[in-house]
Design a protein around this motif. Structure first.
Motif, PDB file in Angstrom:
ATOM      1  N   ASP A 187       0.850  -1.179   0.000  1.00 47.11           N
ATOM      2  CA  ASP A 187       0.000   0.000   0.000  1.00 47.11           C
ATOM      3  C   ASP A 187       0.887   1.231   0.000  1.00 47.11           C
ATOM      4  O   ASP A 187       1.685   1.432   0.916  1.00 47.11           O
ATOM      5  N   ALA A 188       0.755   2.071  -1.022  1.00 43.93           N
ATOM      6  CA  ALA A 188       1.604   3.254  -1.135  1.00 43.93           C
ATOM      7  C   ALA A 188       1.447   4.193   0.046  1.00 43.93           C
ATOM      8  O   ALA A 188       2.334   5.014   0.324  1.00 43.93           O
ATOM      9  N   ARG A 189       0.316   4.075   0.778  1.00 44.61           N
ATOM     10  CA  ARG A 189       0.145   4.916   1.958  1.00 44.61           C
ATOM     11  C   ARG A 189       1.208   4.635   3.000  1.00 44.61           C
ATOM     12  O   ARG A 189       1.569   5.521   3.787  1.00 44.61           O
ATOM     13  N   LEU A 190       1.717   3.412   3.052  1.00 40.87           N
ATOM     14  CA  LEU A 190       2.812   3.099   3.982  1.00 40.87           C
ATOM     15  C   LEU A 190       3.991   4.036   3.740  1.00 40.87           C
ATOM     16  O   LEU A 190       4.582   4.575   4.675  1.00 40.87           O
ATOM     17  N   VAL A 191       4.339   4.195   2.475  1.00 46.04           N
ATOM     18  CA  VAL A 191       5.481   5.045   2.135  1.00 46.04           C
ATOM     19  C   VAL A 191       5.188   6.496   2.448  1.00 46.04           C
ATOM     20  O   VAL A 191       5.979   7.183   3.098  1.00 46.04           O
ATOM     21  N   ASP A 192       4.035   6.991   2.012  1.00 48.86           N
ATOM     22  CA  ASP A 192       3.723   8.411   2.176  1.00 48.86           C
ATOM     23  C   ASP A 192       3.663   8.824   3.646  1.00 48.86           C
ATOM     24  O   ASP A 192       4.195   9.867   4.030  1.00 48.86           O
ATOM     25  N   VAL A 193       3.025   7.996   4.474  1.00 48.10           N
ATOM     26  CA  VAL A 193       2.910   8.339   5.893  1.00 48.10           C
ATOM     27  C   VAL A 193       4.271   8.276   6.570  1.00 48.10           C
ATOM     28  O   VAL A 193       4.619   9.139   7.383  1.00 48.10           O
ATOM     29  N   HIS A 194       5.090   7.275   6.243  1.00 53.92           N
ATOM     30  CA  HIS A 194       6.411   7.182   6.850  1.00 53.92           C
ATOM     31  C   HIS A 194       7.326   8.314   6.377  1.00 53.92           C
ATOM     32  O   HIS A 194       8.184   8.783   7.142  1.00 53.92           O
ATOM     33  N   ILE A 195       7.160   8.757   5.156  1.00 54.40           N
ATOM     34  CA  ILE A 195       7.916   9.923   4.696  1.00 54.40           C
ATOM     35  C   ILE A 195       7.543  11.143   5.539  1.00 54.40           C
ATOM     36  O   ILE A 195       8.420  11.919   5.963  1.00 54.40           O
ATOM     37  N   ARG A 196       6.246  11.328   5.793  1.00 52.21           N
ATOM     38  CA  ARG A 196       5.829  12.456   6.629  1.00 52.21           C
ATOM     39  C   ARG A 196       6.420  12.348   8.030  1.00 52.21           C
ATOM     40  O   ARG A 196       6.888  13.336   8.594  1.00 52.21           O
ATOM     41  N   ARG A 197       6.382  11.140   8.602  1.00 53.96           N
ATOM     42  CA  ARG A 197       6.962  10.948   9.934  1.00 53.96           C
ATOM     43  C   ARG A 197       8.464  11.207   9.922  1.00 53.96           C
ATOM     44  O   ARG A 197       9.011  11.832  10.834  1.00 53.96           O
ATOM     45  N   LEU A 198       9.132  10.718   8.885  1.00 51.18           N
ATOM     46  CA  LEU A 198      10.574  10.913   8.777  1.00 51.18           C
ATOM     47  C   LEU A 198      10.907  12.399   8.690  1.00 51.18           C
ATOM     48  O   LEU A 198      11.860  12.865   9.328  1.00 51.18           O
ATOM     49  N   ARG A 199      10.133  13.137   7.919  1.00 49.05           N
ATOM     50  CA  ARG A 199      10.392  14.572   7.780  1.00 49.05           C
ATOM     51  C   ARG A 199      10.268  15.316   9.106  1.00 49.05           C
ATOM     52  O   ARG A 199      11.008  16.268   9.353  1.00 49.05           O
ATOM     53  N   THR A 200       9.351  14.894   9.969  1.00 50.95           N
ATOM     54  CA  THR A 200       9.217  15.576  11.257  1.00 50.95           C
ATOM     55  C   THR A 200      10.460  15.416  12.119  1.00 50.95           C
ATOM     56  O   THR A 200      10.686  16.204  13.047  1.00 50.95           O
ATOM     57  N   LYS A 201      11.296  14.429  11.796  1.00 45.04           N
ATOM     58  CA  LYS A 201      12.481  14.160  12.610  1.00 45.04           C
ATOM     59  C   LYS A 201      13.784  14.650  11.987  1.00 45.04           C
ATOM     60  O   LYS A 201      14.741  14.927  12.708  1.00 45.04           O
ATOM     61  N   VAL A 202      13.829  14.754  10.646  1.00 43.49           N
ATOM     62  CA  VAL A 202      15.102  15.101  10.005  1.00 43.49           C
ATOM     63  C   VAL A 202      15.092  16.474   9.341  1.00 43.49           C
ATOM     64  O   VAL A 202      16.159  17.002   9.019  1.00 43.49           O
ATOM     65  N   GLU A 203      13.921  17.039   9.139  1.00 43.70           N
ATOM     66  CA  GLU A 203      13.844  18.337   8.484  1.00 43.70           C
ATOM     67  C   GLU A 203      13.825  19.464   9.519  1.00 43.70           C
ATOM     68  O   GLU A 203      13.208  19.346  10.574  1.00 43.70           O
ATOM     69  N   ARG A 204      14.463  20.582   9.198  1.00 45.89           N
ATOM     70  CA  ARG A 204      14.367  21.760  10.047  1.00 45.89           C
ATOM     71  C   ARG A 204      12.943  22.312  10.029  1.00 45.89           C
ATOM     72  O   ARG A 204      12.423  22.755  11.045  1.00 45.89           O
ATOM     73  N   ASP A 205      12.325  22.290   8.848  1.00 44.50           N
ATOM     74  CA  ASP A 205      10.948  22.736   8.682  1.00 44.50           C
ATOM     75  C   ASP A 205      10.207  21.655   7.901  1.00 44.50           C
ATOM     76  O   ASP A 205      10.231  21.651   6.669  1.00 44.50           O
ATOM     77  N   PRO A 206       9.543  20.722   8.600  1.00 46.15           N
ATOM     78  CA  PRO A 206       8.900  19.600   7.908  1.00 46.15           C
ATOM     79  C   PRO A 206       7.865  20.033   6.869  1.00 46.15           C
ATOM     80  O   PRO A 206       7.612  19.297   5.908  1.00 46.15           O
ATOM     81  N   ALA A 207       7.261  21.203   7.061  1.00 44.11           N
ATOM     82  CA  ALA A 207       6.263  21.670   6.099  1.00 44.11           C
ATOM     83  C   ALA A 207       6.900  22.121   4.788  1.00 44.11           C
ATOM     84  O   ALA A 207       6.222  22.199   3.758  1.00 44.11           O
ATOM     85  N   ASN A 208       8.186  22.417   4.842  1.00 38.21           N
ATOM     86  CA  ASN A 208       8.923  22.834   3.651  1.00 38.21           C
ATOM     87  C   ASN A 208      10.211  22.026   3.560  1.00 38.21           C
ATOM     88  O   ASN A 208      11.301  22.547   3.813  1.00 38.21           O
ATOM     89  N   PRO A 209      10.107  20.746   3.220  1.00 33.78           N
ATOM     90  CA  PRO A 209      11.272  19.852   3.267  1.00 33.78           C
ATOM     91  C   PRO A 209      12.339  20.223   2.246  1.00 33.78           C
ATOM     92  O   PRO A 209      12.024  20.557   1.102  1.00 33.78           O
ATOM     93  N   THR A 210      13.586  20.132   2.689  1.00 34.41           N
ATOM     94  CA  THR A 210      14.715  20.376   1.798  1.00 34.41           C
ATOM     95  C   THR A 210      15.624  19.161   1.673  1.00 34.41           C
ATOM     96  O   THR A 210      16.514  19.149   0.826  1.00 34.41           O
ATOM     97  N   LEU A 211      15.425  18.152   2.513  1.00 35.30           N
ATOM     98  CA  LEU A 211      16.242  16.936   2.475  1.00 35.30           C
ATOM     99  C   LEU A 211      15.494  15.790   1.801  1.00 35.30           C
ATOM    100  O   LEU A 211      15.953  15.242   0.801  1.00 35.30           O
ATOM    101  N   VAL A 212      14.365  15.413   2.362  1.00 31.28           N
ATOM    102  CA  VAL A 212      13.548  14.341   1.791  1.00 31.28           C
ATOM    103  C   VAL A 212      12.542  14.999   0.858  1.00 31.28           C
ATOM    104  O   VAL A 212      11.526  15.531   1.281  1.00 31.28           O
TER     105      VAL A 212
END
Length: 224
Positions: A187-212
Motif C-alpha cells: 500500500d503506497a500509503r505506507l510510504v507516504d505516511v512514513h515519509i511524513r513521519r521521517l520529515r518531522t524528525k530530520v527536516e528543520r521545517d517539515p512543512a517545507n522539506p529540503t532533504l527528503v
C-alpha cells in the motif's frame, strides 16, 4: 533463534487462532487481552514485533501505539477490521510500521512479519553518508545531526538509508520492496505516511522539506 511476537488482541477466539498459527510459523508468542496488558507485557516479553489490534476494550490501538513509541522502537503491525483511509493512516501516524486487515491469512501475516524484521546487513552496506546536516551511518543504524542522535524507528531508518543509498529518485514501489519487503500487494500509503513521519524528525521545517524531497509523479529522493 526463534523470533518473538507480542499479540495484543481482545477476542479470545482470534487470539488463540493467531497464537497457534504464529507458533506453527516458528514464532514465540506472548499474549495480551487489552491495551494496558500489552503495555505491561512490552517490558517483560521484550518482543521482536508487536501485533496490535486497533479495537481494544480499554485503550484503542492508536493510544497503545503512541505509548509504545515513547519507550520503544519495536516494530508494530496494526490489525484492523476496517480499511478506510482514516484508520489506516491514523495507525501509521501513531507509529505503526505496517498494517493488516481482518480476516487474517496466517501465511501473509508471517511474510509481513519476516519482512518487517529484516535488517540492513552491515557486512554488505558499510557506508557513512552525508545529506545536508545529517550524518547517516548505515552500518551502525545511526543518524546524527550536528553530532546529536536523531531517534528514528527501525522502519524510518531503513527508509532514510534506502533514499541515501540511491543515486536518484526512488519510486513508492521500489521503497515498498526494499523497506517493507513486498510490492504488488503493498500500500503506497505506507510510504507516504512514513515519509511524513521521517520529515518531522530530520527536516528543520517539515512543512517545507529540503532533504527528503518529493519528485512529483515519480517518488522521493534525498537531497545532498
Amino acid at each position: 533463534m526463534s523470533r518473538s511476537v507480542l499479540l495484543v488482541e481482545d477476542d479470545p477466539r482470534v487470539r488463540r487462532a493467531l497464537q497457534l498459527a504464529l507458533r506453527d510459523e516458528g514464532y514465540v508468542v506472548s499474549l495480551a487481552a487489552s491495551g494496558n496488558e500489552g503495555l505491561a507485557a512490552l517490558g517483560s516479553a521484550r518482543p521482536d514485533v508487536v501485533l496490535l489490534d486497533l479495537m481494544l476494550p480499554d485503550l484503542d490501538g492508536f493510544d497503545v501505539c503512541r505509548r509504545i513509541r515513547h519507550v520503544s522502537e519495536v516494530p508494530v503491525i496494526m490489525v484492523t477490521a476496517r480499511t478506510d483511509t482514516h484508520d489506516v493512516v491514523g495507525g501509521l501516524e501513531a507509529g505503526a510500521d505496517d498494517y493488516v486487515t481482518k480476516p487474517l491469512v496466517a501465511k501473509e501475516l508471517s511474510a509481513r512479519i519476516r519482512a518487517l524484521l529484516r535488517r540492513i546487513d552491515p557486512a554488505r552496506t558499510p557506508r557513512r553518508l552525508q545529506a545536508g546536516d545529517l550524518d547517516i551511518r548505515v552500518d551502525e543504524g545511526v543518524v546524527l545531526r550536528d553530532g546529536v542522535p536523531v531517534h528514528l524507528t527501525r522502519t524510518e531508518f531503513r527508509l532514510l538509508a534506502e533514499l541515501a543509498l540511491a543515486p536518484g529518485v526512488r519510486s513508492r514501489e521500489e521503497l515498498l520492496e526494499r523497506v517493507w519487503g513486498y510490492g504488488y500487494f503493498g500500500d503506497a500509503r505506507l510510504v507516504d505516511v512514513h515519509i511524513r513521519r521521517l520529515r518531522t524528525k530530520v527536516e528543520r521545517d517539515p512543512a517545507n522539506p529540503t532533504l527528503v524531497v518529493t519528485a512529483r509523479g515519480l517518488g522521493y529522493r534525498l537531497a545532498r
